[in-house]
Design a protein around this motif. Structure first.
Motif, PDB file in Angstrom:
ATOM      1  N   GLY A 280       0.783  -1.219   0.000  1.00  0.00           N
ATOM      2  CA  GLY A 280       0.000   0.000   0.000  1.00  0.00           C
ATOM      3  C   GLY A 280       0.817   1.271   0.000  1.00  0.00           C
ATOM      4  N   MET A 281       2.155   1.138  -0.042  1.00  0.00           N
ATOM      5  CA  MET A 281       3.003   2.319   0.057  1.00  0.00           C
ATOM      6  C   MET A 281       3.310   2.886  -1.328  1.00  0.00           C
ATOM      7  SD  MET A 281       5.574   1.451   3.192  1.00  0.00           S
ATOM      8  CE  MET A 281       4.888   1.249   4.839  1.00  0.00           C
ATOM      9  N   LYS A 282       2.801   4.068  -1.593  1.00  0.00           N
ATOM     10  CA  LYS A 282       3.086   4.758  -2.843  1.00  0.00           C
ATOM     11  C   LYS A 282       2.902   6.249  -2.628  1.00  0.00           C
ATOM     12  CE  LYS A 282      -1.590   4.162  -4.706  1.00  0.00           C
ATOM     13  NZ  LYS A 282      -2.360   3.728  -5.911  1.00  0.00           N
ATOM     14  N   GLY A 283       3.603   7.038  -3.450  1.00  0.00           N
ATOM     15  CA  GLY A 283       3.496   8.479  -3.336  1.00  0.00           C
ATOM     16  C   GLY A 283       4.833   9.153  -3.549  1.00  0.00           C
ATOM     17  N   ALA A 284       5.015  10.323  -2.945  1.00  0.00           N
ATOM     18  CA  ALA A 284       6.249  11.092  -3.103  1.00  0.00           C
ATOM     19  C   ALA A 284       7.445  10.275  -2.604  1.00  0.00           C
ATOM     20  CB  ALA A 284       6.146  12.400  -2.331  1.00  0.00           C
ATOM     21  N   LYS A 290      10.653   6.774   3.483  1.00  0.00           N
ATOM     22  CA  LYS A 290      10.707   6.895   4.951  1.00  0.00           C
ATOM     23  C   LYS A 290       9.736   5.917   5.602  1.00  0.00           C
ATOM     24  CE  LYS A 290      10.176  10.230   8.730  1.00  0.00           C
ATOM     25  NZ  LYS A 290       9.855  11.645   9.087  1.00  0.00           N
ATOM     26  N   ALA A 291       8.514   5.832   5.055  1.00  0.00           N
ATOM     27  CA  ALA A 291       7.515   4.911   5.591  1.00  0.00           C
ATOM     28  C   ALA A 291       7.942   3.453   5.411  1.00  0.00           C
ATOM     29  CB  ALA A 291       6.170   5.156   4.915  1.00  0.00           C
ATOM     30  N   ALA A 292       8.556   3.142   4.261  1.00  0.00           N
ATOM     31  CA  ALA A 292       9.000   1.775   4.001  1.00  0.00           C
ATOM     32  C   ALA A 292      10.120   1.375   4.961  1.00  0.00           C
ATOM     33  CB  ALA A 292       9.460   1.642   2.558  1.00  0.00           C
ATOM     34  N   ARG A 293      11.041   2.291   5.216  1.00  0.00           N
ATOM     35  CA  ARG A 293      12.126   2.002   6.163  1.00  0.00           C
ATOM     36  C   ARG A 293      11.568   1.781   7.576  1.00  0.00           C
ATOM     37  NH1 ARG A 293      17.107   2.803   4.042  1.00  0.00           N
ATOM     38  NH2 ARG A 293      17.272   4.054   2.145  1.00  0.00           N
ATOM     39  N   SER A 294      10.608   2.592   7.959  1.00  0.00           N
ATOM     40  CA  SER A 294       9.994   2.453   9.276  1.00  0.00           C
ATOM     41  C   SER A 294       9.285   1.104   9.410  1.00  0.00           C
ATOM     42  CB  SER A 294       9.003   3.595   9.502  1.00  0.00           C
ATOM     43  OG  SER A 294       8.348   3.469  10.742  1.00  0.00           O
ATOM     44  N   LEU A 295       8.580   0.694   8.336  1.00  0.00           N
ATOM     45  CA  LEU A 295       7.909  -0.611   8.348  1.00  0.00           C
ATOM     46  C   LEU A 295       8.927  -1.739   8.483  1.00  0.00           C
ATOM     47  CD1 LEU A 295       5.312  -2.321   7.960  1.00  0.00           C
ATOM     48  CD2 LEU A 295       5.793  -2.266   5.496  1.00  0.00           C
ATOM     49  N   ALA A 296      10.025  -1.655   7.730  1.00  0.00           N
ATOM     50  CA  ALA A 296      11.063  -2.685   7.803  1.00  0.00           C
ATOM     51  C   ALA A 296      11.638  -2.782   9.212  1.00  0.00           C
ATOM     52  CB  ALA A 296      12.164  -2.387   6.789  1.00  0.00           C
ATOM     53  N   GLU A 297      11.914  -1.657   9.810  1.00  0.00           N
ATOM     54  CA  GLU A 297      12.483  -1.650  11.160  1.00  0.00           C
ATOM     55  C   GLU A 297      11.500  -2.226  12.181  1.00  0.00           C
ATOM     56  OE1 GLU A 297      13.534   2.404  11.697  1.00  0.00           O
ATOM     57  OE2 GLU A 297      15.214   2.326  10.258  1.00  0.00           O
ATOM     58  N   SER A 298      10.194  -1.984  11.973  1.00  0.00           N
ATOM     59  CA  SER A 298       9.200  -2.528  12.906  1.00  0.00           C
ATOM     60  C   SER A 298       9.148  -4.048  12.850  1.00  0.00           C
ATOM     61  CB  SER A 298       7.821  -1.941  12.606  1.00  0.00           C
ATOM     62  OG  SER A 298       7.288  -2.460  11.393  1.00  0.00           O
ATOM     63  N   HIS A 299       9.576  -4.614  11.728  1.00  0.00           N
ATOM     64  CA  HIS A 299       9.650  -6.073  11.591  1.00  0.00           C
ATOM     65  C   HIS A 299      11.074  -6.579  11.834  1.00  0.00           C
ATOM     66  CE1 HIS A 299       5.622  -7.246   9.942  1.00  0.00           C
ATOM     67  NE2 HIS A 299       5.563  -5.951   9.708  1.00  0.00           N
ATOM     68  N   LYS A 300      11.927  -5.692  12.346  1.00  0.00           N
ATOM     69  CA  LYS A 300      13.323  -6.034  12.638  1.00  0.00           C
ATOM     70  C   LYS A 300      14.081  -6.496  11.386  1.00  0.00           C
ATOM     71  CE  LYS A 300      12.626  -7.129  17.529  1.00  0.00           C
ATOM     72  NZ  LYS A 300      11.326  -6.439  17.611  1.00  0.00           N
ATOM     73  N   LEU A 301      13.839  -5.805  10.275  1.00  0.00           N
ATOM     74  CA  LEU A 301      14.506  -6.109   9.013  1.00  0.00           C
ATOM     75  C   LEU A 301      15.547  -5.050   8.706  1.00  0.00           C
ATOM     76  CD1 LEU A 301      11.415  -6.990   6.752  1.00  0.00           C
ATOM     77  CD2 LEU A 301      12.770  -8.547   8.184  1.00  0.00           C
ATOM     78  N   ASP A 302      16.561  -5.444   7.951  1.00  0.00           N
ATOM     79  CA  ASP A 302      17.557  -4.505   7.437  1.00  0.00           C
ATOM     80  C   ASP A 302      16.943  -3.782   6.243  1.00  0.00           C
ATOM     81  OD1 ASP A 302      19.710  -3.152   6.435  1.00  0.00           O
ATOM     82  OD2 ASP A 302      20.829  -4.938   5.805  1.00  0.00           O
ATOM     83  N   LEU A 330       5.741   0.800  -4.396  1.00  0.00           N
ATOM     84  CA  LEU A 330       6.498  -0.402  -4.043  1.00  0.00           C
ATOM     85  C   LEU A 330       5.778  -1.676  -4.440  1.00  0.00           C
ATOM     86  CD1 LEU A 330       7.930   0.755  -0.619  1.00  0.00           C
ATOM     87  CD2 LEU A 330       9.154   0.448  -2.775  1.00  0.00           C
ATOM     88  N   CYS A 331       4.570  -1.533  -4.961  1.00  0.00           N
ATOM     89  CA  CYS A 331       3.832  -2.687  -5.472  1.00  0.00           C
ATOM     90  C   CYS A 331       4.118  -2.933  -6.954  1.00  0.00           C
ATOM     91  CB  CYS A 331       2.341  -2.433  -5.265  1.00  0.00           C
ATOM     92  SG  CYS A 331       1.286  -3.854  -5.479  1.00  0.00           S
ATOM     93  N   LEU A 332       4.780  -1.988  -7.599  1.00  0.00           N
ATOM     94  CA  LEU A 332       5.011  -2.089  -9.037  1.00  0.00           C
ATOM     95  C   LEU A 332       5.988  -3.212  -9.347  1.00  0.00           C
ATOM     96  CD1 LEU A 332       4.484  -0.779 -11.833  1.00  0.00           C
ATOM     97  CD2 LEU A 332       6.511   0.639 -11.419  1.00  0.00           C
ATOM     98  N   ALA A 333       5.532  -4.162 -10.153  1.00  0.00           N
ATOM     99  CA  ALA A 333       6.391  -5.278 -10.539  1.00  0.00           C
ATOM    100  C   ALA A 333       6.385  -5.511 -12.044  1.00  0.00           C
ATOM    101  CB  ALA A 333       5.960  -6.559  -9.815  1.00  0.00           C
ATOM    102  N   ARG A 334       5.596  -4.700 -12.811  1.00  0.00           N
ATOM    103  CA  ARG A 334       5.441  -4.867 -14.246  1.00  0.00           C
ATOM    104  C   ARG A 334       4.783  -6.216 -14.551  1.00  0.00           C
ATOM    105  NH1 ARG A 334       5.358  -1.581 -17.377  1.00  0.00           N
ATOM    106  NH2 ARG A 334       6.505  -2.515 -19.077  1.00  0.00           N
ATOM    107  N   ASP A 335       4.527  -6.513 -15.807  1.00  0.00           N
ATOM    108  CA  ASP A 335       3.764  -7.701 -16.163  1.00  0.00           C
ATOM    109  C   ASP A 335       4.620  -8.819 -16.758  1.00  0.00           C
ATOM    110  OD1 ASP A 335       4.384  -6.390 -18.463  1.00  0.00           O
ATOM    111  OD2 ASP A 335       2.353  -6.283 -19.268  1.00  0.00           O
ATOM    112  N   ILE A 336       5.935  -8.695 -16.650  1.00  0.00           N
ATOM    113  CA  ILE A 336       6.841  -9.737 -17.127  1.00  0.00           C
ATOM    114  C   ILE A 336       7.778 -10.091 -15.985  1.00  0.00           C
ATOM    115  CG2 ILE A 336       8.593 -10.346 -18.834  1.00  0.00           C
ATOM    116  CD1 ILE A 336       7.323  -8.415 -20.757  1.00  0.00           C
TER     117      ILE A 336
END
Length: 466
Positions: A280-284, A290-302, A330-336
């Motif tokens: 669900g993370m998209k935008g500027a 910043k939001a993605a890094r915060s989410l990763a840290e909340s799950h104890k990920l690098d 961050l959901c963008l993966a293209r169709d191939i």
């Protein structure tokens, strides 16, 4: 007149002269711009062995391919995209091509779709591939080139959406799941964005694939393995120790392998929750990263895998393309399925608009198609028909100033008429010769001529405007 049995296939198009000329002009203009970046033109066959397109393209593209067996007995397909062909060409010519290789292409591709699409089942791709170049500067070059090519036709207002398949994979991999489960989550993120309905759909499909084993099923497997072990220990097995075509020892070992290989239900649930939040993370760029890094840290990920996306954005900024609005999805993966790193799409305008181009990095494709090792590579393609739709009507129009019909005044003036027509063409006019000598004004006007030029046997002429 209505014809029976000779209709055009659904999803295909016929082009008349004016649209065909405009199409060539826009295509040539795009290719000229790519050449300014040092990209040389290559051409590849319309038909290739099917395997070239299937090895890393994914099931969605495979279901759209026009595939058949040629008279020689080989399974072949009309090309659904160019990248796999260009990499095949690179592998054939690798020893003679110093890297980085910069190649461009243009031509028709074919993808079946059961419904109506904006551009049909045959459409034209114009694109470029950069082979043998790693790093953010290479990614920025391809992105800037895609945006610049469209801007060269006046499409200055653009929106570029960036994602990074490699970064998302790098985050999911830290949950220590199997490769199968990790890729399943990676390519399910589009559905996970649809909330609870999407989550239920992903879970159901995962259970069909055996990824989400129920506690009951897992407990039954463990109980069976323990029962077989106890039976063996007590000497109660069959006379030959077999169960069906396998020995009880083989069955027990197979069950134990499955239990060891099975993903931890708790870790799988954690990864699924993380993937849904990330989808669900998209935008500027700044806020989204910043939001993605915060989410990763909340799950104890690098969170370091996200650095590659940040580096691509910084490198693109050096190209100073102020008219391009950048956002992250961050959901963008293209169709191939062959993409392995940053991916992007270019849309016309700042609103919803139309997607005109897309591409990304695919470092594993060279090896997948037979190379001895992975080679860094990336590229993009735009759909010519969508680009033309986004342009003003007169963009790319090269209609000659005059279109004339040249006719002899009498039978002795045929040679002079042919000479006059040749001279007019050298001057940039479209000059068609009346083959029967007729010069009917109404007929000429209906055929699109702006004037009739009557030529006498001494070479003198009269221009009659219609």
């Amino acid at each position: 007149m209505e014809l029976q049995g000779t209709q055009r296939l659904p999803g295909m198009r016929d082009l008349f002269e004016e649209e065909n000329r405009r199409s060539r002009r826009v295509r040539d203009g795009l290719q000229f711009f790519l050449a300014l970046y040092g990209y040389r033109t290559v051409d590849t066959p319309v038909v290739e062995p099917t395997d070239i397109f299937l090895r890393k393209s994914g099931g969605e593209l495979a279901s759209q391919m026009y595939t058949f067996v040629e008279p020689g007995g080989h399974q072949v397909s009309l090309r659904p995209e160019f990248t796999s062909q260009v990499i095949r060409l690179f592998l054939q010519e690798e020893r003679t091509q110093p890297t980085p290789v910069r190649w461009q292409y243009a031509g028709p591709v074919f993808r079946y779709s059961p419904g109506e699409t904006r551009y049909g089942r045959q459409f034209t791709q114009v694109g470029a591939e950069l082979i043998g170049a790693a790093g953010a500067s290479a990614e920025a070059e391809v992105m800037a080139m895609a945006c610049g090519a469209l801007a060269s036709f006046g499409l200055g207002s653009q929106r570029m959406v960036l994602g990074d398949v490699g970064a998302v994979y790098g985050l999911l991999k830290q949950f220590k799941l199997s490769e199968r489960a990790t890729y399943f989550l990676l390519y399910s993120m589009g559905e996970l964005r649809d909330g609870e309905d999407g989550l239920a759909l992903v879970r159901a499909r995962g259970q069909e694939l055996g990824l989400f084993d129920s506690d009951e099923r897992r407990g039954s497997m463990e109980a069976l393995a323990q029962h077989l072990a106890a039976t063996e220990a007590n000497g109660n097995g069959g006379s030959d120790g077999s169960i069906g075509v396998r020995t009880s020892q083989e069955v027990m070992e197979r069950l134990e392998r499955k239990l060891r290989a099975a993903d931890s239900p708790e870790q799988l649930d954690n990864a699924l929750a993380f993937a849904q939040a990330l989808s669900g993370m998209k935008g500027a760029p700044k806020d989204t990263l910043k939001a993605a890094r915060s989410l990763a840290e909340s799950h104890k990920l690098d969170a370091s895998p996200l650095s590659s996306l940040e580096a691509s954005i910084d490198a693109f900024a050096l190209h100073d393309m102020k008219s391009v609005e950048i956002s992250i999805d961050l959901c963008l993966a293209r169709d191939i399925a062959y993409y392995t790193g940053p991916v992007f799409e270019v849309w016309a305008g700042s609103g919803n608009g139309v997607r005109l181009a897309g591409g990304g990095r695919y470092d594993g494709l060279v090896k997948a198609l037979g190379g001895s090792q992975d080679v860094p590579a990336l590229g993009f393609a735009c759909t010519l028909e969508l680009v033309m739709d986004a342009l003003d009507e007169d963009a790319g129009d090269t209609r000659p100033a005059k279109r004339v019909l040249v006719a002899p005044r009498n039978d002795n003036a045929v040679k002079a008429t042919l000479q006059a027509a040749a001279s007019l063409r050298l001057g940039g006019e479209v000059a068609a010769v009346s083959l029967d000598g007729a010069a009917d004004q109404a007929s000429a006007k209906a055929q699109g001529f702006e004037a009739i030029i009557m030529v006498a046997d001494d070479g003198t002429s009269e221009r009659i405007w219609l």
